[in-house]
Scaffold this motif. Structure first.
Motif, mmCIF file in Angstrom:
data_model
loop_
_atom_site.group_PDB
_atom_site.id
_atom_site.type_symbol
_atom_site.label_atom_id
_atom_site.label_comp_id
_atom_site.label_asym_id
_atom_site.label_seq_id
_atom_site.Cartn_x
_atom_site.Cartn_y
_atom_site.Cartn_z
ATOM 1 N N MET A 1 -73.846 7.959 28.050
ATOM 2 C CA MET A 1 -72.686 7.707 28.763
ATOM 3 C C MET A 1 -72.242 6.468 28.360
ATOM 4 O O MET A 1 -72.680 5.119 27.849
ATOM 5 C CB MET A 1 -73.494 7.284 30.250
ATOM 6 N N ILE A 2 -70.507 6.633 28.442
ATOM 7 C CA ILE A 2 -69.755 5.344 28.292
ATOM 8 C C ILE A 2 -69.655 4.602 29.428
ATOM 9 O O ILE A 2 -69.117 5.301 30.471
ATOM 10 C CB ILE A 2 -68.440 5.910 27.438
ATOM 11 N N ASP A 3 -69.523 3.417 29.658
ATOM 12 C CA ASP A 3 -69.452 2.578 30.673
ATOM 13 C C ASP A 3 -67.933 2.109 30.755
ATOM 14 O O ASP A 3 -67.361 1.453 30.132
ATOM 15 C CB ASP A 3 -70.023 1.059 30.588
ATOM 16 N N SER A 4 -67.308 3.285 31.450
ATOM 17 C CA SER A 4 -65.683 3.284 31.564
ATOM 18 C C SER A 4 -65.185 1.856 32.124
ATOM 19 O O SER A 4 -64.037 1.713 31.665
ATOM 20 C CB SER A 4 -65.401 4.641 32.106
ATOM 21 N N ASN A 5 -65.729 1.537 33.129
ATOM 22 C CA ASN A 5 -65.352 0.481 33.714
ATOM 23 C C ASN A 5 -65.191 -0.824 32.844
ATOM 24 O O ASN A 5 -64.226 -1.721 33.029
ATOM 25 C CB ASN A 5 -66.129 -0.029 35.019
ATOM 26 N N LEU A 6 -66.268 -0.941 32.275
ATOM 27 C CA LEU A 6 -66.331 -2.173 30.877
ATOM 28 C C LEU A 6 -65.315 -2.073 30.314
ATOM 29 O O LEU A 6 -64.678 -2.724 29.703
ATOM 30 C CB LEU A 6 -67.834 -2.178 30.631
ATOM 31 N N LEU A 7 -65.455 -0.601 29.507
ATOM 32 C CA LEU A 7 -64.300 -0.367 28.222
ATOM 33 C C LEU A 7 -62.841 -0.681 28.879
ATOM 34 O O LEU A 7 -62.128 -1.466 28.171
ATOM 35 C CB LEU A 7 -64.452 1.035 27.836
ATOM 36 N N LYS A 8 -62.475 -0.153 30.241
ATOM 37 C CA LYS A 8 -61.245 -0.233 30.379
ATOM 38 C C LYS A 8 -61.038 -1.876 30.604
ATOM 39 O O LYS A 8 -59.935 -2.293 30.368
ATOM 40 C CB LYS A 8 -61.026 0.453 31.801
ATOM 41 N N LYS A 9 -61.808 -2.683 30.986
ATOM 42 C CA LYS A 9 -61.607 -4.035 31.294
ATOM 43 C C LYS A 9 -61.461 -4.756 29.905
ATOM 44 O O LYS A 9 -60.619 -5.561 29.836
ATOM 45 C CB LYS A 9 -62.751 -4.971 31.928
ATOM 46 N N ILE A 10 -62.255 -4.327 28.869
ATOM 47 C CA ILE A 10 -61.985 -4.964 27.617
ATOM 48 C C ILE A 10 -60.788 -4.597 27.010
ATOM 49 O O ILE A 10 -60.107 -5.512 26.497
ATOM 50 C CB ILE A 10 -63.270 -4.501 26.800
ATOM 51 N N VAL A 11 -60.485 -3.582 27.152
ATOM 52 C CA VAL A 11 -59.278 -2.690 26.515
ATOM 53 C C VAL A 11 -57.716 -3.277 27.094
ATOM 54 O O VAL A 11 -56.996 -3.535 26.227
ATOM 55 C CB VAL A 11 -58.895 -1.204 26.612
ATOM 56 N N THR A 12 -57.767 -3.555 28.499
ATOM 57 C CA THR A 12 -56.492 -4.066 29.193
ATOM 58 C C THR A 12 -56.477 -5.600 29.215
ATOM 59 O O THR A 12 -55.433 -6.160 29.991
ATOM 60 C CB THR A 12 -56.533 -3.449 30.538
ATOM 61 N N THR A 13 -57.417 -6.522 28.796
ATOM 62 C CA THR A 13 -57.338 -7.882 28.749
ATOM 63 C C THR A 13 -56.634 -8.212 27.634
ATOM 64 O O THR A 13 -56.471 -7.929 26.523
ATOM 65 C CB THR A 13 -58.645 -8.465 28.672
ATOM 66 N N TYR A 14 -55.672 -9.257 28.025
ATOM 67 C CA TYR A 14 -54.640 -10.059 27.021
ATOM 68 C C TYR A 14 -55.494 -10.627 26.062
ATOM 69 O O TYR A 14 -56.419 -11.520 26.070
ATOM 70 C CB TYR A 14 -54.024 -10.842 27.807
ATOM 71 N N PHE A 151 -55.151 2.792 30.427
ATOM 72 C CA PHE A 151 -56.297 3.280 30.177
ATOM 73 C C PHE A 151 -56.301 4.884 30.702
ATOM 74 O O PHE A 151 -56.540 4.964 31.886
ATOM 75 C CB PHE A 151 -57.266 2.509 30.689
ATOM 76 N N ILE A 152 -56.619 5.876 29.990
ATOM 77 C CA ILE A 152 -56.962 7.456 30.328
ATOM 78 C C ILE A 152 -57.973 7.846 29.874
ATOM 79 O O ILE A 152 -58.306 7.522 28.609
ATOM 80 C CB ILE A 152 -55.534 8.077 29.801
ATOM 81 N N GLU A 153 -58.743 8.494 30.690
ATOM 82 C CA GLU A 153 -60.150 8.989 30.288
ATOM 83 C C GLU A 153 -60.107 10.454 30.649
ATOM 84 O O GLU A 153 -59.758 10.966 31.833
ATOM 85 C CB GLU A 153 -61.202 8.227 30.987
ATOM 86 N N THR A 154 -60.520 11.314 29.815
ATOM 87 C CA THR A 154 -60.389 12.639 30.062
ATOM 88 C C THR A 154 -61.937 13.106 29.612
ATOM 89 O O THR A 154 -62.830 12.162 29.662
ATOM 90 C CB THR A 154 -59.849 13.559 28.973
ATOM 91 N N GLU A 155 -62.611 14.343 29.854
ATOM 92 C CA GLU A 155 -63.846 14.860 29.569
ATOM 93 C C GLU A 155 -64.286 14.326 28.361
ATOM 94 O O GLU A 155 -65.318 13.849 28.031
ATOM 95 C CB GLU A 155 -63.808 16.148 29.937
ATOM 96 N N LYS A 156 -63.472 14.374 27.276
ATOM 97 C CA LYS A 156 -63.745 14.336 25.860
ATOM 98 C C LYS A 156 -63.343 13.092 25.143
ATOM 99 O O LYS A 156 -63.819 12.411 24.061
ATOM 100 C CB LYS A 156 -63.311 15.522 24.982
ATOM 101 N N VAL A 157 -62.071 12.554 25.785
ATOM 102 C CA VAL A 157 -61.602 11.370 24.886
ATOM 103 C C VAL A 157 -61.221 10.256 25.899
ATOM 104 O O VAL A 157 -60.901 10.232 26.988
ATOM 105 C CB VAL A 157 -60.284 11.765 24.298
ATOM 106 N N ILE A 158 -60.852 8.916 25.233
ATOM 107 C CA ILE A 158 -60.262 8.123 25.637
ATOM 108 C C ILE A 158 -58.880 7.456 25.126
ATOM 109 O O ILE A 158 -58.796 7.617 23.834
ATOM 110 C CB ILE A 158 -60.992 6.550 25.575
ATOM 111 N N ILE A 159 -57.802 7.461 25.922
ATOM 112 C CA ILE A 159 -56.450 7.119 25.363
ATOM 113 C C ILE A 159 -55.902 5.704 25.896
ATOM 114 O O ILE A 159 -56.108 5.635 27.140
ATOM 115 C CB ILE A 159 -55.460 8.296 25.708
ATOM 116 N N SER A 160 -55.582 5.103 24.947
ATOM 117 C CA SER A 160 -55.146 3.671 25.595
ATOM 118 C C SER A 160 -54.740 2.751 24.227
ATOM 119 O O SER A 160 -55.185 3.101 22.974
ATOM 120 C CB SER A 160 -56.539 2.852 25.800
ATOM 121 N N PRO A 161 -53.962 1.942 24.550
ATOM 122 C CA PRO A 161 -53.593 1.081 23.408
ATOM 123 C C PRO A 161 -54.521 -0.041 23.242
ATOM 124 O O PRO A 161 -55.532 -0.039 23.911
ATOM 125 C CB PRO A 161 -52.534 0.157 23.782
ATOM 126 N N TYR A 162 -54.951 -0.541 22.080
ATOM 127 C CA TYR A 162 -55.747 -1.566 21.551
ATOM 128 C C TYR A 162 -57.315 -0.990 21.711
ATOM 129 O O TYR A 162 -58.105 -1.761 21.818
ATOM 130 C CB TYR A 162 -55.680 -2.826 22.870
#
Length: 326
Positions: A1-14, A151-162
């Motif tokens: 399982m990917i921790d989506s909350n953590l990944l989103k926080k990491i990706v969106t931080t300046y 930050f966009i998450e689907t069943e199979k992929v993550i889509i996001s800058p950075y």
């Protein structure tokens, strides 16, 4: 399982190149209970030490982002900029950007007779102000902005800058949290200024002087229509690097990773990249040389606002790294 909350926080931080303080502090808070020592060197690299009795291994992911630096503000308040890292001007027209203080702008272009001749110097940022003095209240010469994140998450992929290379930072964080035994003396390094010349990895490797180096980064895929005929594809597993522009991977490390993947059923593919590089390029040439390899996350549309990775590929990379360290 990917921790989506953590990944989103990491990706969106300046945290563009040379301005990594905010993302570094976030990572420190995530890992400080799981390592024996944390250092921040003069360049800004975050070095997390997990002690072991064996050889020194440096595992690196870069935490900086590509961005834009303000070079001029005209009398009408429009912002001219230069690029920090590799940026295609044709891709960023219409993108929204965000400065460290939260100011939002949009990238626009002068009127052109031929859009094929679009260059960085023909673009500007509009933050919706009335003249230079008004703009200067929010943005100064030398300020850096990044692309506004979604930050966009689907069943199979993550889509996001950075996702380049915050997905590598995520993998290192999860590895640190889940490694309970290790035969190596481990140095997890979250490097700075990779996007402007692999600078952080150079100073960190010189300081640590590791016996073994391993870089975790993204790599381009070649599975989209009319692309180059290279082998890396989304959904085909962890990419074990054979070569890129900065590195020919150490044969022993590459073969060990392949053998481990085959033995444990981890899905993998071999990466041969004719351009680009990673922290591994600096690590392997440090001091008298370091045996160095790399594991890459296949990623479509690198350096765009819609980078895309497969969740399963991320899981394969994470599992392979954990097993290799053990």
């Amino acid at each position: 399982m990917i921790d989506s909350n953590l990944l989103k926080k990491i990706v969106t931080t300046y945290g563009p190149s040379s301005r990594e303080e905010i993302i570094r502090n976030l990572i420190v808070n995530e890992i400080k209970e799981y390592v024996d020592e944390i250092k921040i060197d003069a360049l800004g690299n975050l070095i997390a030490h997990k002690m072991g009795s064996g050889k020194k291994m440096m595992i690196s992911s870069h935490m900086d982002q590509i961005g834009l630096m303000v070079i001029d503000i005209d009398e009408k308040g429009f912002i001219r900029f230069t690029n920090i890292g590799g940026i295609n001007p044709n891709l960023i027209l219409g993108y929204r950007v965000r400065f460290e203080n939260g100011t939002i702008g949009v990238i626009c272009s002068e009127k052109l007779e031929d859009n094929d001749k679009l260059k960085i110097e023909k673009l500007y940022i509009d933050i919706g102000t009335d003249g230079r003095e008004d703009t200067m209240k929010a943005v100064k010469i030398g300020d850096i902005c990044i692309f506004q994140n979604e930050f966009i998450e689907t069943e199979k992929v993550i889509i996001s800058p950075y996702l380049d290379d915050r997905i590598g930072c995520y993998i290192l964080i999860e590895t640190i949290k889940n490694i309970t035994s290790n035969s190596y003396d481990l140095y997890f390094v979250f490097t700075v200024q990779e996007e402007v010349g692999i600078r952080g990895a150079k100073t960190a490797a010189f300081s640590i002087d590791p016996d073994i180096g391993l870089a975790i980064d993204v790599t381009s895929t070649f599975d989209t229509p009319k692309n180059e005929k290279l082998s890396v594809k989304l959904f085909n597993g962890a990419a074990i690097k054979a070569m890129d522009y900065s590195l020919i991977a150490d044969k022993d490390i590459k073969n060990s990773l392949i053998e481990l993947a085959e033995k444990t059923g981890i899905k993998y593919q071999i990466e041969v990249l004719e351009h680009g590089g990673t922290d591994a390029g600096a690590i392997h040439m440090s001091k008298s040389g370091v045996k160095t390899g790399a594991i890459s996350v296949p990623c479509r549309y690198i350096h765009s606002q819609s980078e895309m990775v497969s969740k399963d590929d991320v899981k394969m990379c994470l599992e392979l790294i954990k097993l290799y360290i053990k």
